[in-house]
Scaffold this motif. Structure first.
Motif, short mmCIF file in Angstrom:
data_model
loop_
_atom_site.label_atom_id
_atom_site.label_comp_id
_atom_site.label_asym_id
_atom_site.label_seq_id
_atom_site.Cartn_x
_atom_site.Cartn_y
_atom_site.Cartn_z
N UNK A 176 0.82 -1.21 0.00
CA UNK A 176 0.00 0.00 0.00
C UNK A 176 0.86 1.26 0.00
N UNK A 177 1.94 1.29 0.77
CA UNK A 177 2.63 2.54 1.03
C UNK A 177 3.84 2.82 0.14
N UNK A 178 4.46 1.80 -0.43
CA UNK A 178 5.82 1.95 -0.95
C UNK A 178 5.89 2.38 -2.41
N UNK A 179 6.91 3.19 -2.71
CA UNK A 179 7.28 3.46 -4.09
C UNK A 179 8.13 2.31 -4.63
N UNK A 180 9.02 1.79 -3.79
CA UNK A 180 9.85 0.64 -4.13
C UNK A 180 9.88 -0.30 -2.93
N UNK A 181 9.91 -1.61 -3.22
CA UNK A 181 9.94 -2.63 -2.18
C UNK A 181 11.08 -3.60 -2.48
N UNK A 182 11.85 -3.92 -1.44
CA UNK A 182 12.84 -4.98 -1.54
C UNK A 182 12.33 -6.17 -0.74
N UNK A 183 12.17 -7.32 -1.40
CA UNK A 183 11.75 -8.54 -0.71
C UNK A 183 13.01 -9.28 -0.28
N UNK A 184 13.12 -9.52 1.03
CA UNK A 184 14.35 -10.08 1.60
C UNK A 184 14.10 -11.49 2.11
N UNK B 40 16.62 -14.72 3.89
CA UNK B 40 17.88 -15.34 4.30
C UNK B 40 19.09 -14.46 4.00
N UNK B 41 18.97 -13.17 4.37
CA UNK B 41 20.10 -12.26 4.29
C UNK B 41 20.33 -11.61 2.95
N UNK B 42 19.49 -11.90 1.95
CA UNK B 42 19.67 -11.34 0.62
C UNK B 42 18.36 -10.77 0.09
N UNK B 43 18.46 -9.87 -0.88
CA UNK B 43 17.28 -9.36 -1.57
C UNK B 43 16.94 -10.30 -2.73
N UNK B 44 15.70 -10.79 -2.73
CA UNK B 44 15.23 -11.64 -3.82
C UNK B 44 14.81 -10.80 -5.03
N UNK B 45 14.20 -9.64 -4.76
CA UNK B 45 13.74 -8.78 -5.85
C UNK B 45 13.47 -7.39 -5.30
N UNK B 46 13.78 -6.37 -6.09
CA UNK B 46 13.46 -4.99 -5.75
C UNK B 46 12.63 -4.42 -6.89
N UNK C 120 5.24 -4.71 -9.83
CA UNK C 120 6.29 -5.62 -10.29
C UNK C 120 6.30 -6.90 -9.46
N UNK C 121 6.30 -6.73 -8.16
CA UNK C 121 6.40 -7.88 -7.26
C UNK C 121 5.16 -8.77 -7.36
N UNK C 122 4.01 -8.14 -7.50
CA UNK C 122 2.76 -8.91 -7.50
C UNK C 122 2.53 -9.63 -8.82
N UNK C 123 2.74 -8.91 -9.92
CA UNK C 123 2.42 -9.48 -11.22
C UNK C 123 3.61 -10.08 -11.95
N UNK D 89 4.48 -12.68 -1.54
CA UNK D 89 3.75 -11.45 -1.84
C UNK D 89 2.39 -11.80 -2.41
N UNK D 90 1.33 -11.50 -1.66
CA UNK D 90 -0.03 -11.80 -2.12
C UNK D 90 -0.40 -13.25 -1.88
N UNK D 91 -1.65 -13.58 -2.18
CA UNK D 91 -2.15 -14.94 -2.04
C UNK D 91 -2.07 -15.67 -3.37
#
Length: 364
Positions: A200-208, A210-216, A221-224, A235-237
């Motif tokens: 809801x809030x973010x312009x950019x999201x980093x999904x983390x 085990x110590x690393x970013x999977x995707x930014x 982008x993350x959802x679709x 991210x999402x159901x």
């Protein structure tokens, strides 16, 4: 343009584990950047290194182009809102907000002016003399932000600040936080395990993980367009299946699930070899419902079954459809029309396009 915050190959190792593994990212001026991940993934460690409470094992942290290595926390142009807010109950609102200004020796008249201005900006004018315990949960959140923003930091760090709030207040504060960030035009770096807050809030999201970013990327982008099985599942159901690739051609595969269903899917990152293991993810809203199987002929994937459960939740109402071989698929229902009032046990047909799934290798 110089980023407000830039982390370069940031690493933090403890005696028996490496909590952060070479993470690099930058945050544009005036943006809302979230780090989203499960407990223990390393996101709080990143936040504490940015704030100066932990020293990195490797890499660099730069704020407006200046390295923060060996700079103590009180000399960094950042401030931090904690989950439990850390407001002083023995002080009134003005004393809480003005605490940092007094520490840097600002004159009393200047402190009074700045406190009044920041209270206006967070929508709480005229409450300077009230006590902390006289405020609602949402008002306390805004006072905590005001106490940070009165110091005019370049970057505001927020460590799961909505975690202690009840659901209704948390939903309202998501909107308020985004509005406050826009009003101050200050860079917010927000950590959370709650995907709805980040989306809801973010312009950019980093999904983390085990110590690393999977995707930014953006929320869309993350959802679709998830780039890993972890992102697709976190991210999402999603409906989720694991199985064996029976056919592969280009970026499309046919996968046989463990319960015997054959699913056609597009793949991410090229073809998967025949005989390999893969995971498929399907959003409930991507599934279409029909009374007649012929109405779904255009879809790659079709299934007949019956409604096994009703999951009413207002605008997000869903059903579980049990297929002929026993598999269950979650489906988002339209809120009007012939399918809005399906009953448990009703026969239905469902279908979806292969391009609406996300598929990733499940090989170890």
């Amino acid at each position: 343009m110089i980023p407000d915050l830039e982390c370069q190959s940031l690493t933090k190792s403890f005696t028996e584990t490496t909590a952060v593994k070479g993470v690099s990212f930058s945050v544009a001026p005036g943006s809302f950047f979230s780090i989203l991940g499960p407990s223990g993934c390393g996101k709080t460690t990143i936040m504490r290194m940015i704030a100066g409470f932990l020293e990195p094992t490797g890499g660099d942290i730069r704020i407006k182009g200046k390295s923060m290595l060996n700079v103590p926390p009180n000399k960094r142009p950042v401030n931090m809102v904690f989950q439990h807010l850390a407001l002083f109950p023995m002080m009134n609102i003005a004393e809480n907000i003005g605490y940092g200004l007094r520490r840097v020796g600002l004159p009393k008249a200047e402190i009074t002016r700045k406190v009044g201005e920041v209270l206006d900006r967070v929508g709480l004018p005229g409450i300077e003399n009230r006590k902390i315990d006289e405020l609602s949960g949402g008002q306390k959140q805004r006072v905590a932000i005001a106490r940070c923003m009165v110091l005019e930091p370049d970057v505001l760090l927020l460590d799961e600040p909505l975690g202690a709030l009840d659901l209704k207040l948390r939903e309202r504060m998501k909107i308020e936080l985004k509005s406050l960030q826009a009003a101050f035009d200050t860079t917010f770096v927000y950590i959370t395990h709650d995907q709805s807050e980040a989306l809801v809030m973010s312009d950019q999201i980093a999904v983390m993980n085990e110590g690393q970013f999977e995707q930014v990327g953006t929320a869309r982008d993350l959802y679709y367009r998830p780039q890993s099985a972890f992102v697709a599942g976190f991210v999402g159901d999603s409906n989720r299946w694991t199985g064996t690739v029976e056919q592969a051609e280009g970026n499309r595969i046919a996968l046989r699930t463990q319960d015997g269903m054959l699913i056609t899917s597009a793949t991410q990152g090229g073809s998967l070899p025949t005989g390999s293991m893969a995971e498929i993810f399907l959003r409930p809203e991507a599934v279409r419902v029909a009374h007649d199987a012929a109405d779904l002929a255009r879809f790659d994937n079709r299934l007949s079954g019956e409604v096994s459960s009703l999951l009413f939740n207002g605008a997000a109402s869903r059903i579980l459809v049990r297929g002929d071989t026993g598999q269950q698929i979650e489906v988002t229902l339209p809120q009007s029309g012939e399918f809005a009032s399906l009953a448990k046990g009703a026969p239905v047909h469902i279908g979806w396009a292969g391009e609406q799934t996300a598929c990733f290798s499940a090989e170890p």
